[in-house]
Design an enzyme around this catalytic site. Structure first.
Site, short mmCIF file in Angstrom:
data_model
loop_
_atom_site.label_atom_id
_atom_site.label_comp_id
_atom_site.label_asym_id
_atom_site.label_seq_id
_atom_site.Cartn_x
_atom_site.Cartn_y
_atom_site.Cartn_z
N HIS D 62 0.81 -1.23 0.00
CA HIS D 62 0.00 0.00 0.00
C HIS D 62 0.84 1.28 0.00
O HIS D 62 1.51 1.57 0.98
CB HIS D 62 -0.90 0.01 1.23
CG HIS D 62 -1.57 -1.29 1.50
ND1 HIS D 62 -2.57 -1.79 0.69
CD2 HIS D 62 -1.36 -2.22 2.47
CE1 HIS D 62 -2.96 -2.97 1.16
NE2 HIS D 62 -2.25 -3.26 2.24
N SER D 85 1.52 -0.42 -5.35
CA SER D 85 0.59 -0.72 -4.26
C SER D 85 0.16 -2.18 -4.35
O SER D 85 0.27 -2.78 -5.42
CB SER D 85 -0.65 0.17 -4.34
OG SER D 85 -0.82 0.91 -3.16
N SER D 90 -5.68 1.43 -2.29
CA SER D 90 -4.98 1.80 -1.06
C SER D 90 -3.93 2.89 -1.23
O SER D 90 -3.38 3.36 -0.25
CB SER D 90 -4.33 0.55 -0.46
OG SER D 90 -3.31 0.07 -1.29
N ASP D 139 3.31 -7.72 0.19
CA ASP D 139 2.17 -7.64 1.11
C ASP D 139 0.99 -8.29 0.39
O ASP D 139 0.35 -7.68 -0.45
CB ASP D 139 1.88 -6.18 1.46
CG ASP D 139 0.77 -6.05 2.49
OD1 ASP D 139 0.03 -7.02 2.70
OD2 ASP D 139 0.66 -4.97 3.10
N GLU D 205 4.46 -9.30 4.43
CA GLU D 205 3.86 -8.47 5.47
C GLU D 205 2.63 -9.08 6.13
O GLU D 205 2.36 -8.85 7.29
CB GLU D 205 3.46 -7.12 4.85
CG GLU D 205 2.74 -6.13 5.74
CD GLU D 205 3.64 -5.46 6.76
OE1 GLU D 205 4.88 -5.61 6.67
OE2 GLU D 205 3.11 -4.82 7.66
N ASN D 230 4.76 -11.05 9.11
CA ASN D 230 3.42 -10.99 9.69
C ASN D 230 3.37 -11.56 11.09
O ASN D 230 2.72 -11.01 11.98
CB ASN D 230 2.45 -11.77 8.81
CG ASN D 230 1.04 -11.79 9.38
OD1 ASN D 230 0.38 -10.76 9.40
ND2 ASN D 230 0.60 -12.94 9.87
N LYS D 235 4.22 -7.29 14.88
CA LYS D 235 3.30 -7.07 13.77
C LYS D 235 1.90 -7.54 14.17
O LYS D 235 0.99 -6.75 14.35
CB LYS D 235 3.81 -7.81 12.51
CG LYS D 235 3.25 -7.24 11.20
CD LYS D 235 1.88 -7.75 10.88
CE LYS D 235 1.32 -7.18 9.59
NZ LYS D 235 0.01 -7.76 9.28
N ASP D 239 -0.08 -4.29 14.79
CA ASP D 239 -0.72 -3.86 13.55
C ASP D 239 -2.13 -4.45 13.43
O ASP D 239 -3.11 -3.73 13.24
CB ASP D 239 0.19 -4.33 12.41
CG ASP D 239 -0.26 -3.89 11.05
OD1 ASP D 239 0.56 -3.33 10.33
OD2 ASP D 239 -1.41 -4.17 10.69
N ASN D 240 -2.24 -5.77 13.56
CA ASN D 240 -3.55 -6.41 13.36
C ASN D 240 -4.56 -5.94 14.41
O ASN D 240 -5.70 -5.64 14.10
CB ASN D 240 -3.41 -7.93 13.43
CG ASN D 240 -2.57 -8.48 12.28
OD1 ASN D 240 -1.97 -7.73 11.53
ND2 ASN D 240 -2.50 -9.80 12.17
N CYS D 244 -6.21 -2.14 13.44
CA CYS D 244 -7.61 -2.27 13.02
C CYS D 244 -8.56 -1.60 14.00
O CYS D 244 -9.59 -1.08 13.60
CB CYS D 244 -7.98 -3.75 12.86
SG CYS D 244 -7.12 -4.52 11.48
N HIS D 349 -7.57 -8.87 3.53
CA HIS D 349 -6.74 -8.43 2.41
C HIS D 349 -7.44 -8.52 1.05
O HIS D 349 -7.34 -7.62 0.23
CB HIS D 349 -5.44 -9.24 2.37
CG HIS D 349 -4.44 -8.66 1.42
ND1 HIS D 349 -3.59 -7.65 1.78
CD2 HIS D 349 -4.17 -8.92 0.12
CE1 HIS D 349 -2.83 -7.31 0.75
NE2 HIS D 349 -3.16 -8.07 -0.27
N HIS D 403 -3.80 2.09 8.53
CA HIS D 403 -3.29 2.13 9.89
C HIS D 403 -2.45 3.38 10.10
O HIS D 403 -1.78 3.84 9.20
CB HIS D 403 -2.47 0.88 10.16
CG HIS D 403 -3.31 -0.35 10.19
ND1 HIS D 403 -2.81 -1.58 10.44
CD2 HIS D 403 -4.63 -0.51 10.03
CE1 HIS D 403 -3.78 -2.46 10.40
NE2 HIS D 403 -4.90 -1.84 10.14
N SER D 411 5.52 -2.43 12.53
CA SER D 411 5.65 -3.54 11.59
C SER D 411 6.67 -3.25 10.49
O SER D 411 7.38 -4.13 10.06
CB SER D 411 4.29 -3.93 11.01
OG SER D 411 3.63 -2.83 10.48
N GLN D 415 10.19 -4.99 8.75
CA GLN D 415 10.50 -5.13 7.33
C GLN D 415 11.94 -4.70 7.07
O GLN D 415 12.68 -5.37 6.35
CB GLN D 415 9.55 -4.27 6.48
CG GLN D 415 8.17 -4.88 6.28
CD GLN D 415 8.17 -6.01 5.26
OE1 GLN D 415 9.21 -6.50 4.83
NE2 GLN D 415 6.99 -6.48 4.91
#
Lengths: 420, 420, 420, 420
Positions: D62, D85, D90, D139, D205, D230, D235, D239-240, D244, D349, D403, D411, D415
């Site tokens: 993204h 992307s 996104s 990703d 990712e 991930n 992460k 992130d999740n 969210c 996703h 996010h 996250s 990477q």
């Protein structure tokens, strides 16, 4: 309490506080059965096949109403059971009475001395001349420890004729362990090795015991197979998190009747237990602060809006609870600075997260017992007192009734499966 | 209990369960003082001027540790005090003992019968031949009711010579009231009127009592001035909301040890008390459902993510608590349909939110007392039982220790100001 | 924008940003109707009787999609309507376009200058030679203010021949008011008095406007009846609390995309608006701190676990929002000390809670517009910048779309009832 | 958009929506840098040593402001970068413009067609005659997929001379993949194999991409090493969960302005993403219901007071969000039964959690685009419409900005470490 063993009409050994409480215990056990569907499902599914037929199981695990349902699940699957508590304050006497009368040999009462505690542990392991148990259900690893130390002492005695010397033990508790082993050694110098040989394995309930087992495994001294029940997801993510969320405020309220709303509460450690404690305190309206050395857990606290500070920064708070499983978290030097009537407690397994030795030996300290498991300790320097719960030990079992039936059904069902 | 009055060495009257618990009570009173800054500030600010010097105050309000601090604030301001509880289960016996020994005349113990309850109320109002109190602290309005019914009966007796007839009372409780008045009338037919003449006023603590006062005011039968403490913002928005948020789960856990997480809980009524109860249950992990007839309160529940349904829709839930202040909320017809071991309780003032009469008189019903204030009632039709707390009365005082000191400091400070 | 009035084919006056957005506005209005059951019920219940038949209504209230549904409810009940926004940033241009095309005279666009703002207000009040409106829907009281100042100036002019002097106005905004009145006076010296005479009354939406009305009532200068819609429970307890709980994070996220979790957020004021803001920020994972001078509200914050401090104590926080309805809350002296990229905003009605004048006139200050309504102001002393939203005005309308339809349905239904 | 490549003055290739937005993008990138301490620390710690000197990195992730900070961290460590992307909606166009102008080759814009999407992916992989990238940041695994399919087709072509046949692809997207490979094959039949040979590895990712990699590993078809970013705790647990929790309500509010409070919201799946979504919706005042097939996750939901039901039970809800990472969660048969203006979206996703194909091909269905990424689909049978966000794809990136920087810092730092 005189350390003498009683017998039921059927001849089963026991020592409990008051066998006449068995009826009351039975009523609460019946209520708990409804709340413990996992264990009841084990009885229904496995009972007919009697997979534990004639197995001797020794348990060292808080002798509560919930444990009573576990024990009677084991006996429903065919096992013979002997039981002791794994904490001096955690027995519910009516639960112990009901089980002693109806189902298994119990050696446990609320408020044991250390000497009494280890006497009970030894009795639970003692299946008579034929040796020890086939299986152990352990919580904190004390039954496992006793066998390991026993075997070590017997081997040393074989080699060198030397008896263990309790006086060199590093703390009062280990002195008791060595004394018991020493006495046993004089009577039967092969006893713990016979236990080791018979033993099929142990299932361990809690973090502290698991840590001990991993240490023994790493050093090659573990004598028999062990199953780690603690780290099954239905244990650590339920019992640790949801159980503590329930039982921490329960213990605080029963012990002190304090209003949690509006207070500043410090939770030492933000693992699953700490997360449960922090959630409960926030939900009750406290301002919660966490101390944590693990960066991931610390970041999780921050993302939930909970500040992470050091204990030194927040020594002016109202309520302190340790959840770390490590030792020397709240020291007497911290406690001396706390505000009058600050509440200090641990929901961890052992009593060394809080520096109880430092507190007890502080010059001029004055202790007033408000009620059992609720003491006020006044520092002579400041004339301020702090309230310590359950003598710095497991406050949810010492001051309340521990985790509720439903969540224990989740973790105890793992124990039954592990025993199978 | 034999209804005889004891006296302290100083000659003060009392009747409590066990005067030897006074030391324990004193320890907890000292802890509570630290948590009740409002009352302690009243002592500091008003104590020197002794504004209540020689005032006779009768209190009818749960005789707890927190109330003890209120009573000793009133005596610190110069008052003479006589006290009874306003609920048969709400007395903390160690609090009653400490106050009886040290500060005021107390007539209260945990677990009074209705007859004992009204005997205590009468004793608290009886200041000897010189008449009654100057001031009343009332909670639920029972002291106020007794005077009003007494005056009415005396006037009727003057007019017609007729004595009250307890047998025509519509319920057991009112029968007791009439019996006591009848007995008193035969001894002294002007007693309640002398009380009325002396009385300067009453300050009323709770919703139920306030409703009674407004009815009397509306019908022109209110005999003396009354101050509504309940509706001060520091009472209804603190005591009702935060107090219940604290004490509802406390009562549930002490009475039943049930895990609240994962349960479906029904809160009947979503006023301040209901909001506090719903918040506590949600925070503990329950799925909460509200029943409510007021559209504003119902919409507030929805905006907090709480569904609003009728009791009929949710009779399959696990926990039921009434918070309405109205009667006939949970009827025996509902209870009959509930699941096995559903918990039913009220945090409202009186015992008629739950249809206890219907339950007790249900044909074939079987009651088992698990422990005091925790009963299981089994319906013969289904063999399912429900758990009723505190006999359908104020469960937070019957099963736990009521509201904590800090929040009571807020509402009791209002009482002190009202008395001034 | 050139201040010229356009006309629809049917001859209705309007001035909006882009009339071609009317289709998009209509689509969103249709969605909003589903979410505004209160207004739709008004149309169904009252529409047939046309109770507002031929009534001229002027509205000065944020020209949003939700307001569009309000306007079309008023027209559905028979009214003729002219409308302007009550905030320079709060118009949604597609809503304005749809209403202008289909239903009422609209003078409003997002990003008006102060001069344009007051021109729009004057236009909304100008019903032509026949005078002013029969009814006013006001929000913040600007329409009401203009009439009152107009009448005052006309009377002074009658008495002394003196015209208002804009140069003596205490701020830029009031200078505009006096300019507009002065210009009008030269053309028609009786205009505002004719308005006053025709006007049946005003219904006021918000706290700020209500405060102004009470001041005028107290000083005897209120010229016509007013209904306080703000203090109806379905407004202050819903719109203020739940509306802000929704729209504060919405505005923060649209303007800055900042992660609220883990941040320290300061909410100035803990009334209903502050409670909604604090709840939203806590829910999003921020550590929330409140500043509050009212002791009851401060104690409520504490009982919810939210610390109460002074702004000076917490100037190092990440996010600041004012909710007080008072002025001079966050001063330039505070802003100067803030950390780099601290976010500063107000959800209150006017732009003087935050000291924008002090900020704009700070020597050497540098302003960078990230995007409309999101500015970074860099202090030369420190080279640190702060992010100010919506130029210190109503950030939820400036940076997002304000309160959602459902909650506005509650408060706007009150407006319709008030107008009836 | 015509698929032609532009060049910066320095000769770097790009294709973005509007290069003139670069200044705006730069301003927001500068704000984001403050919020991304992990990436900035990487620049400070690793920058001087230039560990990625001359490394060619292709990213398919993204193209947002946060990703811009990642890209410029990679270039700060010495890398050359080409980027596209990984989702058609996104890209933030101002971020793409700033990076294209200042730092790397970018091929991305908001609202690509599927054909454009795969053209961009191919361009990002195309480093000229010298072959492909040294490293891939992926990703969802589309860049990895293209190389694998390319290699497969080349080998088949070598063997049999057969070109891939796009017409046999099972869906529109895979048809594009085959078309692109086919065209490339005719020009250079060794291209993807040269890429494979050069490639050192990929860091993936997200869950979906990781699942693909495990499948390829299991079947022995994985052509180069892969690092699973991930499942690092910083992460998935940040992130999740927290990402969210932030971006779900952000997307809902920007797309629909709907009031979440008071609504019934269904979250399909209760993993980390589902937990974050449920927490956000509860916090906003929705009544949340979960659908979940994993018994542990389902029990966790219950312990948090969230009922677990099947989608069929709750088809009458207001808001639906899928979080499962699996396909065929919400089918057209469900959507047909939903209430008018129910909102349906996915935060997973891919676009097959929601049965978009079934919806698009439903006979007589009518689609109205309220605004980009917000469509109303009306069923002819009922004349009721549902609102589908971001065409059933990643709604937090399609309707909001994904996010926030802080959580992406966590996250993306993984990477960078993975790339090192």
């Amino acid at each position: 309490m005189a350390l003498t063993v009683s017998r039921t009409e059927a001849g089963r050994e026991f020592k409990v506080k008051d066998i006449s409480q068995a009826d009351f215990g039975r009523l609460e056990i019946e209520l708990a059965e409804v709340e413990m569907p996992g264990l009841m499902a084990c009885r229904a599914e496995f009972g007919p096949a009697q997979p534990l037929k004639n197995a001797r199981i020794t348990g060292s695990l808080h002798m509560t109403i919930q444990t009573a349902v576990l024990i009677e699940t084991l006996t429903a699957l065919g096992a013979d059971v002997r039981w002791c508590s794994c904490n001096i304050f955690s027995t519910q006497d009516h639960a112990a009475a009901a089980i002693a009368r109806d189902s298994a040999s119990v050696f446990a009462w609320k408020g044991e001395t250390l000497e009494e505690y280890w006497w009970c542990t030894e009795k639970a392991l003692d299946w008579g001349p034929g040796g020890g148990p086939d299986l152990i259900v352990d919580d904190g690893g004390d039954a496992t420890l006793l066998i390991h130390e026993g075997v070590k002492a017997e081997e040393e005695y074989d080699r060198s004729g030397k008896l263990p010397n309790p006086n060199v033990a590093e703390n009062a508790e280990f002195r008791m362990v060595l004394s018991i082993i020493k006495e046993g050694l004089l009577i039967d110098p092969k006893r713990y090795r016979r236990m080791r040989d018979r033993l099929v394995g142990v299932s361990e309930e809690t973090t502290t015991g698991v840590k001990r087992l991993y240490q023994m495994q790493a050093s090659g001294t573990l004598l028999f197979p062990a199953i780690n029940v603690n780290d099954s997801v239905t244990k650590s993510k339920f019992d640790n998190l949801y159980g503590c969320r329930h039982s921490l405020p329960d213990g605080l309220m029963r012990a002190t009747d304090v209003m949690i709303a509006g207070k500043t509460a410090v939770v030492c450690g933000y693992g699953d237990v700490g997360k449960g404690c922090a959630a409960a305190l926030k939900a009750a309206g406290a301002r919660v602060i966490v101390t944590e050395i693990d960066p991931i857990c610390a970041l999780q606290a921050l993302m939930e809006g909970v500040p992470v500070l050091t204990l030194e920064d927040v020594v002016e708070a109202d309520i302190f609870v340790t959840t770390t499983g490590n030792k020397d978290i709240i020291m007497v030097s911290h406690m001396k600075q706390m505000k009058n009537n600050a509440i200090v407690c641990s929901i961890g397994h052992f009593d060394n997260e809080i520096d109880m030795l430092g507190l007890e030996t502080h010059p001029g300290i004055k202790r007033t017992t408000i009620k059992p498991q609720t003491d006020r300790w006044v520092f002579p320097e400041t004339n301020r007192g702090i309230i310590v719960l359950a003598e710095g030990r497991l406050m949810n079992l010492g001051c309340a009734t521990g985790h509720p039936s439903f969540v224990m059904s989740c973790s105890f069902t793992n124990q039954v499966i592990a025993q199978l």
